[in-house]
Design an enzyme around this catalytic site. Structure first.
Site, PDB file in Angstrom:
ATOM      1  N   GLU A  24       0.847  -1.205   0.000  1.00 35.90           N
ATOM      2  CA  GLU A  24       0.000   0.000   0.000  1.00 35.90           C
ATOM      3  C   GLU A  24       0.879   1.251   0.000  1.00 35.90           C
ATOM      4  OE1 GLU A  24      -1.562   1.611   3.565  1.00 35.90           O
ATOM      5  OE2 GLU A  24      -0.866  -0.039   4.812  1.00 35.90           O
ATOM      6  N   LYS A  84      -5.964  10.486   1.499  1.00 36.22           N
ATOM      7  CA  LYS A  84      -6.156   9.068   1.841  1.00 36.22           C
ATOM      8  C   LYS A  84      -7.238   8.461   0.943  1.00 36.22           C
ATOM      9  CE  LYS A  84      -7.293   6.494   6.085  1.00 36.22           C
ATOM     10  NZ  LYS A  84      -7.351   6.610   7.562  1.00 36.22           N
ATOM     11  N   VAL A 105      -5.145  -0.121   2.994  1.00 38.40           N
ATOM     12  CA  VAL A 105      -5.255  -1.578   2.819  1.00 38.40           C
ATOM     13  C   VAL A 105      -6.454  -1.919   1.937  1.00 38.40           C
ATOM     14  CG1 VAL A 105      -5.748  -3.748   4.033  1.00 38.40           C
ATOM     15  CG2 VAL A 105      -4.078  -2.124   4.976  1.00 38.40           C
ATOM     16  N   ASP A 137     -16.971   3.308  14.382  1.00 30.59           N
ATOM     17  CA  ASP A 137     -15.817   3.454  13.489  1.00 30.59           C
ATOM     18  C   ASP A 137     -15.100   2.115  13.344  1.00 30.59           C
ATOM     19  OD1 ASP A 137     -13.651   4.178  12.000  1.00 30.59           O
ATOM     20  OD2 ASP A 137     -13.015   5.829  13.300  1.00 30.59           O
ATOM     21  N   ASP A 141     -10.955  -1.776   5.988  1.00 29.37           N
ATOM     22  CA  ASP A 141      -9.990  -2.853   5.730  1.00 29.37           C
ATOM     23  C   ASP A 141     -10.617  -4.228   5.973  1.00 29.37           C
ATOM     24  OD1 ASP A 141      -8.217  -0.778   5.394  1.00 29.37           O
ATOM     25  OD2 ASP A 141      -6.904  -1.318   7.073  1.00 29.37           O
ATOM     26  N   LYS A 158      -3.419  -2.513  14.244  1.00 28.19           N
ATOM     27  CA  LYS A 158      -2.780  -1.448  15.017  1.00 28.19           C
ATOM     28  C   LYS A 158      -3.263  -1.472  16.461  1.00 28.19           C
ATOM     29  CE  LYS A 158      -3.960   0.798  11.649  1.00 28.19           C
ATOM     30  NZ  LYS A 158      -4.545   1.867  10.858  1.00 28.19           N
TER      31      LYS A 158
END
Ligand code: PSU
Ligand code: MN
Length: 304
Positions: A24, A84, A105, A137, A141, A158
């Site tokens: 990516e 983004k 991703v 949220d 991905d 993450k």
């Protein structure tokens, strides 16, 4: 099918059925890592893929064109400021002719799947954000992992996310999740989250056979491999940095796609670079594992 421009090298590798690893561009842009670490990350990931004998294919939108595989001068362009681009934003980045759309991703998986690349490496995937039961949220991905027949190699998700709910959601969506030489879900810059995975595979050729079955079924797979221990961040230190970064983002009223870049930047600044060093090491390691898997996949007999 959208128009995707392949680099000559990636086009040739696809035609010859050679090993390719998609990467990516968000992680290498200003949205993912501070400069000059982003350049180092890109250099090390490209080198790791090539060292294993595979061809790297960075995804991006440049001048409104979806791209898979970039030239050296185009690699320079992805190191700067970016907009983004998640999968849902691809039509905007193309239709409005964005200069540089950094693919996340989800967007990378969509592009890789369309051109027939079977392996993709990133740092840590997006997932269910903490508090998602209130604000909902959840990274795109996860849905993209489920839908696209591509194997993603990552150091888990993450660590500022809600990792138990991220794993549960992967299960709900039907994503095959495997620990490669590990049995705990890695926590990005921290070796482990303490969450035990259902499946561990130690042999890359077995991983390739499992991946082949998974992709034949039509969906995707997540292969988890932890940050190399010598570069890992201490869990207590990281948890404190995460709490401060999330509080800062909350105080500043940050929501939506802006959350991940801000939280990553706050953690980088708050850990005197330790998180960045770990991020580089894990991204390189993921690229290495992905390339080994891609090599093993092309070596499999076509009719097992
Ligand atoms: N992991 C990293 N650095 C990043 C990201 C993930 O180590 O920059 C990016 C990826 O592009 C991922 C995105 O797809 O963050 C997820 O963003 P969100 O949480 O807004 O879906
Ligand atoms: Mn989000």
């Amino acid at each position: 099918m959208i128009d995707v421009q392949l680099s000559p090298e990636v086009a040739a590798a696809l035609a010859d059925q050679r090993a390719i690893v998609a990467l990516e561009s968000t992680i290498f842009s200003h949205l993912g890592l501070p400069s000059p670490a982003n350049r180092e990350a890109l250099t090390r990931c490209l080198a790791a893929v090539r060292a294993a004998g595979a061809v790297p294919a960075v995804t991006a939108v440049l001048d409104g064109v979806a791209r898979v595989g970039l030239s050296d001068s185009e690699h320079e362009r992805i190191l700067g400021p970016a907009r983004k681009v998640a999968e849902r934003d691809l039509p905007l980045a193309i239709g409005e002719r964005w200069d540089f759309g950094a693919t996340t991703v989800s967007a990378s998986l969509a592009l890789a799947a369309q051109v027939g690349i079977r392996v993709f490496a990133t740092g840590g995937i997006g997932g269910v954000h903490r508090g998602a039961e209130l604000h909902a949220d959840i990274s795109a991905d996860l849905g993209a992992l489920a839908r696209h027949p591509v194997v993603t190699v990552s150091a888990g998700a993450k660590s500022f996310l809600d990792l138990p709910r991220t794993l549960e959601t992967l299960e709900t969506l039907g994503v095959t999740v495997v620990g490669y030489q590990c049995i705990e879900f890695p926590a990005f810059t921290v070796v482990s989250s303490g969450l035990v995975l259902q499946h561990r595979i130690d042999d890359v050729d077995v991983l390739a056979r499992v991946a082949t079955s998974r992709l034949s079924l039509g969906g995707g797979m997540l292969v988890c491999t932890p940050v190399p221990a010598s570069h890992a961040v201490d869990a207590t230190m990281m948890n404190a940095a995460i709490d401060r970064a999330l509080a800062t983002a909350h105080q500043r009223g940050i929501t939506g796609p802006a959350v991940t870049p801000i939280v990553l930047a706050e953690i980088a600044a708050d850990t005197s670079g330790e998180a960045v060093v770990a991020n580089l090491a894990l991204a390189e390691n993921n690229a290495h594992v992905a390339a080994m898997l891609a090599m093993s996949l092309v070596a499999l007999p076509s009719k097992p």
